[in-house]
Design a protein around this motif. Structure first.
Motif, PDB file in Angstrom:
ATOM      1  N   THR A  35       0.922  -1.267  -0.024  1.00 33.88           N
ATOM      2  CA  THR A  35       0.057  -0.097   0.177  1.00 33.88           C
ATOM      3  C   THR A  35       0.798   1.158   0.038  1.00 33.88           C
ATOM      4  O   THR A  35       1.686   1.328   0.839  1.00 33.88           O
ATOM      5  CB  THR A  35      -0.953  -0.024   1.213  1.00 33.88           C
ATOM      6  OG1 THR A  35      -1.481  -1.119   1.202  1.00 33.88           O
ATOM      7  CG2 THR A  35      -1.869   1.137   1.139  1.00 33.88           C
ATOM      8  N   ILE A  36       0.595   1.982  -1.004  1.00 34.62           N
ATOM      9  CA  ILE A  36       1.489   3.413  -1.168  1.00 34.62           C
ATOM     10  C   ILE A  36       0.298   4.444  -0.952  1.00 34.62           C
ATOM     11  O   ILE A  36      -0.529   4.431  -1.688  1.00 34.62           O
ATOM     12  CB  ILE A  36       2.214   3.525  -2.316  1.00 34.62           C
ATOM     13  CG1 ILE A  36       3.039   2.236  -2.508  1.00 34.62           C
ATOM     14  CG2 ILE A  36       2.840   4.826  -2.625  1.00 34.62           C
ATOM     15  CD1 ILE A  36       3.726   2.039  -3.735  1.00 34.62           C
ATOM     16  N   ASN A  37       0.671   5.501  -0.256  1.00 38.70           N
ATOM     17  CA  ASN A  37      -0.128   6.713   0.099  1.00 38.70           C
ATOM     18  C   ASN A  37       0.615   8.028  -0.937  1.00 38.70           C
ATOM     19  O   ASN A  37       1.736   8.138  -0.474  1.00 38.70           O
ATOM     20  CB  ASN A  37      -0.369   6.852   1.251  1.00 38.70           C
ATOM     21  CG  ASN A  37      -1.159   6.040   2.101  1.00 38.70           C
ATOM     22  OD1 ASN A  37      -2.333   5.817   1.506  1.00 38.70           O
ATOM     23  ND2 ASN A  37      -0.947   5.573   3.140  1.00 38.70           N
ATOM     24  N   LEU A  38       0.052   8.344  -1.702  1.00 37.06           N
ATOM     25  CA  LEU A  38       0.478   9.515  -2.313  1.00 37.06           C
ATOM     26  C   LEU A  38      -0.287  10.800  -1.910  1.00 37.06           C
ATOM     27  O   LEU A  38      -1.321  10.782  -2.036  1.00 37.06           O
ATOM     28  CB  LEU A  38       0.442   9.475  -3.677  1.00 37.06           C
ATOM     29  CG  LEU A  38       1.240   8.326  -4.558  1.00 37.06           C
ATOM     30  CD1 LEU A  38       1.030   8.185  -5.918  1.00 37.06           C
ATOM     31  CD2 LEU A  38       2.770   8.332  -4.096  1.00 37.06           C
ATOM     32  N   LYS A  39       0.629  12.119  -1.883  1.00 32.11           N
ATOM     33  CA  LYS A  39      -0.214  13.184  -1.579  1.00 32.11           C
ATOM     34  C   LYS A  39      -0.398  13.923  -2.802  1.00 32.11           C
ATOM     35  O   LYS A  39       0.710  14.347  -3.539  1.00 32.11           O
ATOM     36  CB  LYS A  39       0.513  14.004  -0.637  1.00 32.11           C
ATOM     37  CG  LYS A  39      -0.253  15.479  -0.305  1.00 32.11           C
ATOM     38  CD  LYS A  39       0.247  15.793   1.170  1.00 32.11           C
ATOM     39  CE  LYS A  39      -0.523  17.377   1.268  1.00 32.11           C
ATOM     40  NZ  LYS A  39      -1.546  17.046   1.797  1.00 32.11           N
ATOM     41  N   PHE A 116      -7.878   3.406  -6.243  1.00 34.20           N
ATOM     42  CA  PHE A 116      -7.516   4.736  -5.875  1.00 34.20           C
ATOM     43  C   PHE A 116      -8.514   5.034  -4.771  1.00 34.20           C
ATOM     44  O   PHE A 116      -9.746   4.648  -4.938  1.00 34.20           O
ATOM     45  CB  PHE A 116      -7.623   5.406  -7.078  1.00 34.20           C
ATOM     46  CG  PHE A 116      -6.432   4.925  -7.973  1.00 34.20           C
ATOM     47  CD1 PHE A 116      -5.112   5.526  -7.997  1.00 34.20           C
ATOM     48  CD2 PHE A 116      -6.496   3.962  -9.077  1.00 34.20           C
ATOM     49  CE1 PHE A 116      -4.222   5.221  -8.778  1.00 34.20           C
ATOM     50  CE2 PHE A 116      -5.745   3.837  -9.906  1.00 34.20           C
ATOM     51  CZ  PHE A 116      -4.549   3.986  -9.695  1.00 34.20           C
ATOM     52  N   ALA A 117      -8.175   5.905  -4.026  1.00 34.37           N
ATOM     53  CA  ALA A 117      -9.229   6.578  -2.919  1.00 34.37           C
ATOM     54  C   ALA A 117      -8.681   7.751  -2.729  1.00 34.37           C
ATOM     55  O   ALA A 117      -7.862   8.346  -2.872  1.00 34.37           O
ATOM     56  CB  ALA A 117      -9.298   5.798  -1.776  1.00 34.37           C
ATOM     57  N   ARG A 118      -9.771   8.723  -2.181  1.00 34.29           N
ATOM     58  CA  ARG A 118      -9.497   9.954  -1.727  1.00 34.29           C
ATOM     59  C   ARG A 118      -9.889  10.316  -0.426  1.00 34.29           C
ATOM     60  O   ARG A 118     -10.854   9.650   0.115  1.00 34.29           O
ATOM     61  CB  ARG A 118      -9.923  11.134  -2.558  1.00 34.29           C
ATOM     62  CG  ARG A 118     -11.310  11.434  -2.748  1.00 34.29           C
ATOM     63  CD  ARG A 118     -11.495  12.581  -3.716  1.00 34.29           C
ATOM     64  NE  ARG A 118     -13.032  12.523  -3.740  1.00 34.29           N
ATOM     65  CZ  ARG A 118     -13.542  13.808  -4.163  1.00 34.29           C
ATOM     66  NH1 ARG A 118     -12.801  14.406  -4.779  1.00 34.29           N
ATOM     67  NH2 ARG A 118     -14.767  13.587  -4.269  1.00 34.29           N
ATOM     68  N   ARG A 119      -9.077  11.268   0.142  1.00 31.85           N
ATOM     69  CA  ARG A 119      -9.637  11.753   1.505  1.00 31.85           C
ATOM     70  C   ARG A 119     -10.155  13.133   1.639  1.00 31.85           C
ATOM     71  O   ARG A 119      -9.414  13.932   1.094  1.00 31.85           O
ATOM     72  CB  ARG A 119      -8.378  11.480   2.573  1.00 31.85           C
ATOM     73  CG  ARG A 119      -8.729  11.641   3.883  1.00 31.85           C
ATOM     74  CD  ARG A 119      -7.622  11.491   4.915  1.00 31.85           C
ATOM     75  NE  ARG A 119      -7.696   9.970   5.010  1.00 31.85           N
ATOM     76  CZ  ARG A 119      -6.430   9.292   4.862  1.00 31.85           C
ATOM     77  NH1 ARG A 119      -5.369   9.742   4.752  1.00 31.85           N
ATOM     78  NH2 ARG A 119      -6.463   7.838   4.869  1.00 31.85           N
ATOM     79  N   ALA A 131     -13.597   5.708  -1.933  1.00 32.52           N
ATOM     80  CA  ALA A 131     -13.153   4.859  -3.150  1.00 32.52           C
ATOM     81  C   ALA A 131     -13.436   5.436  -4.417  1.00 32.52           C
ATOM     82  O   ALA A 131     -14.307   6.161  -4.508  1.00 32.52           O
ATOM     83  CB  ALA A 131     -13.609   3.361  -2.978  1.00 32.52           C
ATOM     84  N   LEU A 132     -12.308   5.502  -5.329  1.00 30.50           N
ATOM     85  CA  LEU A 132     -12.603   6.056  -6.514  1.00 30.50           C
ATOM     86  C   LEU A 132     -12.838   4.869  -7.740  1.00 30.50           C
ATOM     87  O   LEU A 132     -12.181   4.055  -7.543  1.00 30.50           O
ATOM     88  CB  LEU A 132     -11.517   6.934  -6.994  1.00 30.50           C
ATOM     89  CG  LEU A 132     -11.234   8.299  -6.081  1.00 30.50           C
ATOM     90  CD1 LEU A 132      -9.868   9.021  -6.574  1.00 30.50           C
ATOM     91  CD2 LEU A 132     -12.402   9.111  -6.381  1.00 30.50           C
ATOM     92  N   ARG A 133     -13.848   5.109  -8.557  1.00 31.54           N
ATOM     93  CA  ARG A 133     -14.246   4.072  -9.507  1.00 31.54           C
ATOM     94  C   ARG A 133     -12.988   4.291 -10.788  1.00 31.54           C
ATOM     95  O   ARG A 133     -12.871   5.402 -11.226  1.00 31.54           O
ATOM     96  CB  ARG A 133     -15.482   4.382  -9.956  1.00 31.54           C
ATOM     97  CG  ARG A 133     -16.052   3.277 -10.993  1.00 31.54           C
ATOM     98  CD  ARG A 133     -17.383   3.397 -11.569  1.00 31.54           C
ATOM     99  NE  ARG A 133     -17.847   4.825 -12.094  1.00 31.54           N
ATOM    100  CZ  ARG A 133     -17.748   4.900 -13.284  1.00 31.54           C
ATOM    101  NH1 ARG A 133     -17.931   3.924 -13.993  1.00 31.54           N
ATOM    102  NH2 ARG A 133     -18.144   6.059 -13.729  1.00 31.54           N
ATOM    103  N   VAL A 134     -12.606   3.121 -11.202  1.00 34.18           N
ATOM    104  CA  VAL A 134     -11.617   3.013 -12.267  1.00 34.18           C
ATOM    105  C   VAL A 134     -12.295   2.375 -13.511  1.00 34.18           C
ATOM    106  O   VAL A 134     -12.774   1.265 -13.306  1.00 34.18           O
ATOM    107  CB  VAL A 134     -10.168   2.401 -11.775  1.00 34.18           C
ATOM    108  CG1 VAL A 134      -9.414   2.113 -13.215  1.00 34.18           C
ATOM    109  CG2 VAL A 134      -9.579   3.034 -10.641  1.00 34.18           C
ATOM    110  N   ILE A 135     -12.195   3.027 -14.332  1.00 31.13           N
ATOM    111  CA  ILE A 135     -12.871   2.542 -15.723  1.00 31.13           C
ATOM    112  C   ILE A 135     -11.697   1.794 -16.430  1.00 31.13           C
ATOM    113  O   ILE A 135     -10.639   2.342 -16.878  1.00 31.13           O
ATOM    114  CB  ILE A 135     -13.500   3.871 -16.511  1.00 31.13           C
ATOM    115  CG1 ILE A 135     -14.468   4.529 -15.850  1.00 31.13           C
ATOM    116  CG2 ILE A 135     -13.926   3.004 -17.880  1.00 31.13           C
ATOM    117  CD1 ILE A 135     -14.961   5.829 -16.253  1.00 31.13           C
ATOM    118  N   LYS A 136     -11.817   0.663 -16.947  1.00 38.36           N
ATOM    119  CA  LYS A 136     -10.762  -0.232 -17.298  1.00 38.36           C
ATOM    120  C   LYS A 136     -11.151  -0.577 -18.726  1.00 38.36           C
ATOM    121  O   LYS A 136     -10.247  -1.417 -19.483  1.00 38.36           O
ATOM    122  CB  LYS A 136     -10.746  -1.753 -16.436  1.00 38.36           C
ATOM    123  CG  LYS A 136     -10.249  -1.344 -15.037  1.00 38.36           C
ATOM    124  CD  LYS A 136      -9.966  -2.610 -14.164  1.00 38.36           C
ATOM    125  CE  LYS A 136      -9.551  -2.364 -12.873  1.00 38.36           C
ATOM    126  NZ  LYS A 136      -9.309  -3.470 -12.114  1.00 38.36           N
TER     127      LYS A 136
END
Length: 152
Positions: A35-39, A116-119, A131-136
């Motif tokens: 798990t990686i958290n990016l700002k 992907f998710a956002r706070r 949670a963010l929806r990812v279109i594949k």
């Protein structure tokens, strides 16, 4: 437009395995979840495009580009009838057993998965994660979907 680059090829490998990354990858008993958290410094509007970059992956090298069987890739039912002479060096396993699907193309799947998710920004900095929806869909060339790899 802005870009956030994050290289994680060694960030997710345990320190005691950094000297033997191939051994780490091949060891099925080691959990590979990372798990990686990016700002992200800027607010972003949709659509947001995510891409990855592979270094030293030579899919245009002649040996790689010719090592596959189109019948096996387009229809898994063709495995018994396939002529695998073009699949070298991944044509046969131990004791001469045919590799199915054969070839370097079939065995070089990049399988990192992402979510992907956002706070959300809230007063006081406290809040849940959304949670963010990812279109594949629509991410591959139509010619590959319809001709080369079939509907499978």
């Amino acid at each position: 437009v802005f870009e956030v680059v994050y290289r994680y090829d060694t960030k997710c490998v345990p320190k005691n395995m950094l000297h033997n990354k191939v051994g780490y990858i091949q060891n099925a008993s080691i959990n590979k979840t990372c798990t990686i958290n990016l700002k992200i410094p800027n607010a972003m509007k949709r659509p947001i495009f995510i891409y990855y970059q592979l270094d030293r992956f030579y899919q245009n090298h002649r040996r790689y580009a010719t090592s596959f069987n189109i019948a096996q890739l387009s229809d898994p039912k063709e495995e018994a009838n396939a002529d695998i002479k073009d699949c070298k060096p991944e044509a046969y396993a131990a004791k001469g057993i045919p590799v199915v699907p054969c070839g370097l193309v079939a065995w070089s799947l990049f399988n990192d998965t992402y979510s992907f998710a956002r706070r959300p920004r809230r007063a006081g900095g406290i809040g849940g994660v959304e949670a963010l929806r990812v279109i594949k869909s629509g991410i591959s060339w139509r010619s590959e979907r319809e001709r080369l790899f079939g509907k499978h």
